[in-house]
Write a protein that holds these residues in place. Structure first.
Motif, PDB file in Angstrom:
ATOM      1  N   LYS A 352       0.805  -1.214   0.000  1.00 37.89           N
ATOM      2  CA  LYS A 352       0.000   0.000   0.000  1.00 37.89           C
ATOM      3  C   LYS A 352       0.845   1.273   0.000  1.00 37.89           C
ATOM      4  CE  LYS A 352      -3.516   1.352   0.265  1.00 37.89           C
ATOM      5  NZ  LYS A 352      -4.384   1.929  -0.808  1.00 37.89           N
ATOM      6  N   GLY A 353       2.070   1.192   0.532  1.00 40.16           N
ATOM      7  CA  GLY A 353       2.901   2.391   0.551  1.00 40.16           C
ATOM      8  C   GLY A 353       2.416   3.444   1.522  1.00 40.16           C
ATOM      9  N   GLN A 354       1.691   3.026   2.556  1.00 39.21           N
ATOM     10  CA  GLN A 354       1.223   3.955   3.577  1.00 39.21           C
ATOM     11  C   GLN A 354       1.207   3.227   4.909  1.00 39.21           C
ATOM     12  OE1 GLN A 354      -2.486   4.463   1.457  1.00 39.21           O
ATOM     13  NE2 GLN A 354      -3.693   3.633   3.140  1.00 39.21           N
ATOM     14  N   THR A 355       1.094   3.975   5.987  1.00 41.60           N
ATOM     15  CA  THR A 355       1.176   3.390   7.320  1.00 41.60           C
ATOM     16  C   THR A 355      -0.159   3.514   8.057  1.00 41.60           C
ATOM     17  OG1 THR A 355       1.860   5.452   8.389  1.00 41.60           O
ATOM     18  CG2 THR A 355       3.608   4.067   7.421  1.00 41.60           C
ATOM     19  N   VAL A 356      -0.269   2.762   9.138  1.00 46.21           N
ATOM     20  CA  VAL A 356      -1.461   2.864   9.979  1.00 46.21           C
ATOM     21  C   VAL A 356      -1.564   4.263  10.570  1.00 46.21           C
ATOM     22  CG1 VAL A 356      -2.615   1.974  12.040  1.00 46.21           C
ATOM     23  CG2 VAL A 356      -1.432   0.394  10.494  1.00 46.21           C
ATOM     24  N   ALA A 357      -0.419   4.840  10.941  1.00 47.61           N
ATOM     25  CA  ALA A 357      -0.424   6.197  11.499  1.00 47.61           C
ATOM     26  C   ALA A 357      -0.957   7.198  10.475  1.00 47.61           C
ATOM     27  CB  ALA A 357       0.981   6.584  11.947  1.00 47.61           C
ATOM     28  N   GLU A 358      -0.579   7.047   9.204  1.00 45.37           N
ATOM     29  CA  GLU A 358      -1.100   7.935   8.161  1.00 45.37           C
ATOM     30  C   GLU A 358      -2.602   7.747   7.990  1.00 45.37           C
ATOM     31  OE1 GLU A 358       2.404   8.727   4.910  1.00 45.37           O
ATOM     32  OE2 GLU A 358       1.653   6.673   5.070  1.00 45.37           O
ATOM     33  N   ASN A 359      -3.075   6.513   8.081  1.00 49.14           N
ATOM     34  CA  ASN A 359      -4.515   6.262   8.011  1.00 49.14           C
ATOM     35  C   ASN A 359      -5.260   6.994   9.127  1.00 49.14           C
ATOM     36  OD1 ASN A 359      -4.294   4.626   5.774  1.00 49.14           O
ATOM     37  ND2 ASN A 359      -4.507   2.697   6.892  1.00 49.14           N
ATOM     38  N   GLU A 360      -4.721   6.913  10.338  1.00 44.64           N
ATOM     39  CA  GLU A 360      -5.381   7.562  11.477  1.00 44.64           C
ATOM     40  C   GLU A 360      -5.350   9.074  11.351  1.00 44.64           C
ATOM     41  OE1 GLU A 360      -3.419   5.870  14.873  1.00 44.64           O
ATOM     42  OE2 GLU A 360      -4.739   4.115  14.893  1.00 44.64           O
ATOM     43  N   ALA A 361      -4.231   9.619  10.871  1.00 42.49           N
ATOM     44  CA  ALA A 361      -4.142  11.072  10.681  1.00 42.49           C
ATOM     45  C   ALA A 361      -5.124  11.544   9.622  1.00 42.49           C
ATOM     46  CB  ALA A 361      -2.715  11.455  10.298  1.00 42.49           C
ATOM     47  N   ALA A 362      -5.290  10.754   8.555  1.00 41.59           N
ATOM     48  CA  ALA A 362      -6.238  11.113   7.494  1.00 41.59           C
ATOM     49  C   ALA A 362      -7.664  11.143   8.023  1.00 41.59           C
ATOM     50  CB  ALA A 362      -6.124  10.121   6.341  1.00 41.59           C
ATOM     51  N   MET A 363      -8.006  10.165   8.847  1.00 41.83           N
ATOM     52  CA  MET A 363      -9.355  10.145   9.428  1.00 41.83           C
ATOM     53  C   MET A 363      -9.588  11.363  10.319  1.00 41.83           C
ATOM     54  SD  MET A 363     -11.212   7.679   8.355  1.00 41.83           S
ATOM     55  CE  MET A 363     -12.458   7.928   9.603  1.00 41.83           C
ATOM     56  N   ALA A 364      -8.581  11.710  11.110  1.00 43.61           N
ATOM     57  CA  ALA A 364      -8.727  12.874  12.002  1.00 43.61           C
ATOM     58  C   ALA A 364      -8.914  14.152  11.197  1.00 43.61           C
ATOM     59  CB  ALA A 364      -7.505  12.980  12.907  1.00 43.61           C
ATOM     60  N   LEU A 365      -8.147  14.302  10.111  1.00 42.27           N
ATOM     61  CA  LEU A 365      -8.259  15.498   9.274  1.00 42.27           C
ATOM     62  C   LEU A 365      -9.634  15.576   8.614  1.00 42.27           C
ATOM     63  CD1 LEU A 365      -7.036  18.010   7.961  1.00 42.27           C
ATOM     64  CD2 LEU A 365      -6.052  16.508   6.186  1.00 42.27           C
ATOM     65  N   ALA A 366     -10.107  14.465   8.088  1.00 41.30           N
ATOM     66  CA  ALA A 366     -11.416  14.465   7.423  1.00 41.30           C
ATOM     67  C   ALA A 366     -12.521  14.856   8.398  1.00 41.30           C
ATOM     68  CB  ALA A 366     -11.692  13.084   6.830  1.00 41.30           C
ATOM     69  N   ARG A 367     -12.426  14.350   9.609  1.00 37.71           N
ATOM     70  CA  ARG A 367     -13.451  14.693  10.596  1.00 37.71           C
ATOM     71  C   ARG A 367     -13.353  16.159  11.003  1.00 37.71           C
ATOM     72  NH1 ARG A 367     -13.653   9.140  12.891  1.00 37.71           N
ATOM     73  NH2 ARG A 367     -15.269   8.225  11.579  1.00 37.71           N
ATOM     74  N   GLN A 368     -12.125  16.664  11.090  1.00 37.65           N
ATOM     75  CA  GLN A 368     -11.941  18.070  11.428  1.00 37.65           C
ATOM     76  C   GLN A 368     -12.581  18.974  10.374  1.00 37.65           C
ATOM     77  OE1 GLN A 368      -7.805  19.160  11.968  1.00 37.65           O
ATOM     78  NE2 GLN A 368      -8.231  21.314  11.618  1.00 37.65           N
ATOM     79  N   LEU A 369     -12.506  18.544   9.108  1.00 38.52           N
ATOM     80  CA  LEU A 369     -13.076  19.327   8.008  1.00 38.52           C
ATOM     81  C   LEU A 369     -14.544  18.994   7.756  1.00 38.52           C
ATOM     82  CD1 LEU A 369     -10.096  19.158   5.489  1.00 38.52           C
ATOM     83  CD2 LEU A 369     -10.732  21.054   6.974  1.00 38.52           C
ATOM     84  N   ARG A 370     -15.097  18.097   8.559  1.00 37.33           N
ATOM     85  CA  ARG A 370     -16.495  17.687   8.453  1.00 37.33           C
ATOM     86  C   ARG A 370     -16.800  17.073   7.091  1.00 37.33           C
ATOM     87  NH1 ARG A 370     -20.278  22.116  11.430  1.00 37.33           N
ATOM     88  NH2 ARG A 370     -20.471  20.781  13.238  1.00 37.33           N
ATOM     89  N   LEU A 371     -15.858  16.287   6.609  1.00 36.51           N
ATOM     90  CA  LEU A 371     -16.076  15.504   5.405  1.00 36.51           C
ATOM     91  C   LEU A 371     -16.714  14.174   5.800  1.00 36.51           C
ATOM     92  CD1 LEU A 371     -12.693  16.042   3.526  1.00 36.51           C
ATOM     93  CD2 LEU A 371     -14.949  16.578   2.591  1.00 36.51           C
ATOM     94  N   ASP A 372     -17.738  13.791   5.076  1.00 36.63           N
ATOM     95  CA  ASP A 372     -18.330  12.477   5.283  1.00 36.63           C
ATOM     96  C   ASP A 372     -17.348  11.437   4.752  1.00 36.63           C
ATOM     97  OD1 ASP A 372     -20.050  10.354   5.729  1.00 36.63           O
ATOM     98  OD2 ASP A 372     -21.139  10.648   3.844  1.00 36.63           O
ATOM     99  N   VAL A 373     -16.945  10.491   5.593  1.00 35.98           N
ATOM    100  CA  VAL A 373     -15.944   9.499   5.203  1.00 35.98           C
ATOM    101  C   VAL A 373     -16.631   8.189   4.854  1.00 35.98           C
ATOM    102  CG1 VAL A 373     -13.930   8.179   5.925  1.00 35.98           C
ATOM    103  CG2 VAL A 373     -14.188  10.560   6.646  1.00 35.98           C
ATOM    104  N   MET A 374     -16.417   7.721   3.652  1.00 35.82           N
ATOM    105  CA  MET A 374     -16.883   6.401   3.243  1.00 35.82           C
ATOM    106  C   MET A 374     -15.743   5.415   3.484  1.00 35.82           C
ATOM    107  SD  MET A 374     -19.899   7.159   2.223  1.00 35.82           S
ATOM    108  CE  MET A 374     -20.568   5.862   1.193  1.00 35.82           C
ATOM    109  N   PRO A 375     -15.968   4.367   4.259  1.00 33.05           N
ATOM    110  CA  PRO A 375     -14.872   3.472   4.630  1.00 33.05           C
ATOM    111  C   PRO A 375     -14.479   2.528   3.505  1.00 33.05           C
ATOM    112  CG  PRO A 375     -16.911   2.660   5.556  1.00 33.05           C
ATOM    113  CD  PRO A 375     -17.245   3.954   4.869  1.00 33.05           C
ATOM    114  N   SER A 376     -13.194   2.458   3.237  1.00 31.12           N
ATOM    115  CA  SER A 376     -12.674   1.458   2.312  1.00 31.12           C
ATOM    116  C   SER A 376     -11.725   0.573   3.103  1.00 31.12           C
ATOM    117  CB  SER A 376     -11.936   2.127   1.144  1.00 31.12           C
ATOM    118  OG  SER A 376     -11.366   1.144   0.298  1.00 31.12           O
TER     119      SER A 376
END
Length: 594
Positions: A352-376
């Motif tokens: 995948k070329g990404q880390t679990v920490a990057e996944n968690e940071a992305a989720m936090a940012l999306a929620r901060q911006l009030r983006l609806d997150v569709m889980p993949s």
């Protein structure tokens, strides 16, 4: 070569057909209802872009061929509600010189082969062509086994289709057509691939699918649109690397933002569409050039005052907070992250070329911006251990992914798609699929062949993981039927009653809404319950046991909190339409535990 004459060209998006004996079959793959039935029963379509699917690939091909003067018709079987016989009838009536069938993935293969076989029988002079990611991956296999297929286009199709139409109209040499794989007396011949298309020179896709839905009086939740093509990542389970191989610097290409907004503006003006699904492989792109393009794209939407909304798929390592803020202002309201896993081991195996920490940071940012997150999320693959599954469930719990509007999207097992690195690994470890005897003219024989050729059965190595998966997916399938098929028409009936001041109906609507909101949390609890039970047996060296009873008990307790007398007994008196008058399904196990 004489001047090319206008040809009649049929471009087909085949319907999807679930493999009946696939132990991993998911409810959403069964496609029980047509798009018209979904629209009839839904209270509100919202932003769910999965309801109808445009075939952007063939819409681009249609626009390219029409620009060359050819007469083109698009047949989108799923959107038009066509079964195989109806599709063949429409094709025969159109009488095309070329019939191109686009295969995105495995579920379309049986229907495509049936349509091609019947069309060739009725109209032997029609040139039958396959294309798309799946056809590109198994081009030689298709030509070796199915004589009614004349050729396959590998990779991007615009240049190839234009040159093929020109050659057929003029009676020219097909050897000059790029990206074409065909039979010769000496065997299978493969032309070199066409140069990657300059995206800004392509015509905007022909929106026949949306126009057809509008003509039938059906709503369109969103239009598909791409702002780029390709991806620089090489995830092992993805088909894109096979499509872009050999493209070099053109592996990822971007469109001019102004041209993209021109296309959006035309869809708003001509079709009344105000929501768009950006079907890019990675909408945000890579590096500073992509970032500048995204800002220019957002600015262009705002400058023109377009009142639109859009959603897209993005990699978590492409996020720039300031750019997301600007896109949010322009109408970006929903994001699908390719998170895939919460296990470091799994992410590495899938490249995948990404880390679990990057996944968690992305989720936090999306929620901060009030983006609806569709889980993949892909919970596991055939090699997964319980430790990896536990890691991903822990990630789902920490990030509260189960709060998504589509929590059942969290229940996925990796599919081994033809032409991917995952398929090559599967073949190396387990051996290539053993293909059954094939009678190309027999539909049942073709279906068995398709199931084997596309790796429909990939048993899980770890028996404790298999027990977990079987129990979880049995309940997920049951919930899916409820949410997708039974509750929508029920809610519509209740809403009609509530309009006539039926207080009981309003109470029932509220109770159903609370139940649906609760499914995500109940799913997370079920995952935790099942993985803990499986882990305990593994830790003590006990053989795996069926977890279905454990799963049924947990789900029954959740449903009793909302419907003390049982959900089936509660909804039965409300049903007054034939479409919803079938019993609730039992949970269906999908993996036998040895």
């Amino acid at each position: 070569m004489k001047a090319a004459l206008p040809l009649r060209v049929a471009l087909v998006g085949p319907r999807e057909t679930a493999y009946g004996d696939d132990p991993d079959r998911e409810h959403r793959e069964e496609m029980r209802r047509s798009y018209a039935e979904i629209c009839r029963d839904a209270v509100a379509l919202g932003s769910d872009y999965t309801l109808s699917r445009e075939f952007l690939g063939i819409e681009y091909l249609a626009a390219t061929l029409r620009r060359a003067g050819h007469h083109v018709r698009i047949f989108s079987a799923a959107d038009e509600g066509l079964d195989d016989a109806q599709l063949v009838g429409r094709l025969a009536e159109f009488a095309p010189a070329i019939a191109g069938l686009s295969l995105l993935y495995d579920l379309q293969l049986p229907s495509a082969l049936t349509a091609a076989a019947e069309l060739k029988r009725i109209r032997p002079d029609t040139f039958v062509l396959f294309g798309g990611p799946l056809a590109s991956a198994i081009s030689e296999l298709l030509l070796e086994n199915f004589p009614f297929i004349d050729a396959v286009v590998e990779g991007e199709g615009e240049t190839a289709m234009a040159r093929l139409a020109e050659a057929i109209a003029a009676g020219g040499d097909l050897g000059t057509v790029p990206s074409l794989v065909r039979r010769q007396d000496s065997g299978i011949a493969r032309s070199s691939r066409a140069a990657p298309a300059d995206l800004d020179t392509l015509p905007h896709p022909s929106r026949d699918v949306i126009a057809g839905l509008r003509e039938r009086g059906l709503p369109v939740p969103s239009a598909y649109l791409t702002t780029s093509r390709g991806c620089k990542a090489f995830c092992t389970f993805c088909t894109v690397p096979n499509v872009v191989r050999g493209m070099g610097e053109a592996t990822y290409r971007m469109r001019d933002p102004r041209d993209v907004v021109d296309e959006m503006e035309a869809c708003v003006r001509d079709l009344g569409v105000t929501r768009f699904y950006m079907a890019d492989d990675n909408f945000l792109g890579y590096g500073e050039a992509s970032n500048r393009r995204m800002i220019a794209f957002a600015d262009e939407i705002l400058r023109r005052g377009l009142a639109i909304r859009f959603h897209a798929e993005c990699r978590v390592d492409s996020l720039v907070p300031e750019t997301l803020v600007r896109l949010r202002e322009a109408g970006f309201d929903q994001i699908l992250f390719g998170l895939e896993s919460g296990s470091t081991k799994t992410l590495k195996r899938w490249a995948k070329g990404q880390t679990v920490a990057e996944n968690e940071a992305a989720m936090a940012l999306a929620r901060q911006l009030r983006l609806d997150v569709m889980p993949s999320i892909i919970l596991l693959d055939w090699e997964s251990g319980l430790d990896e599954v536990e890691d991903t469930i822990g990630f789902i719990e920490r990030t509260q992914l189960w709060r998504s509007s589509q929590p059942l999207w969290l229940v996925n097992k990796l599919k081994v798609h033809c032409g991917t690195a995952a398929a090559r690994r599967h073949d190396k470890v387990r051996g290539k699929p053993v293909l059954p005897h094939l009678d190309p003219a027999d539909a049942a024989s073709r279906a068995r062949w398709c199931a084997a050729a596309t790796c429909q059965k990939t048993p899980i190595d770890n028996p404790h993981v298999a027990a977990f998966w079987s129990a979880l997916n049995g309940e997920a399938n049951r919930w899916s039927v409820l949410v997708d098929e039974i509750l929508p028409p029920l809610l519509k009936t209740l809403r009609d009653r509530a309009r006539h001041e039926d207080g009981t109906a309003l109470d029932r609507i509220r109770r159903i809404a609370a139940y649906r909101r609760g499914i995500g949390g109940a799913l997370a609890e079920l995952m935790r319950c099942l993985v803990d039970a499986a882990a305990e047996r593994e830790a003590y060296g006990r053989p795996p046991a069926s977890l279905e009873a454990c799963a049924r008990s947990a789900v029954a307790a959740f449903e009793e909190r909302h419907f003390p007398s049982g959900i089936d007994a509660w909804v039965t008196p409300i049903r007054d339409r034939p479409v919803s008058a079938r019993p609730l399904p039992a949970a269906r196990s999908r993996v036998a535990v040895g």
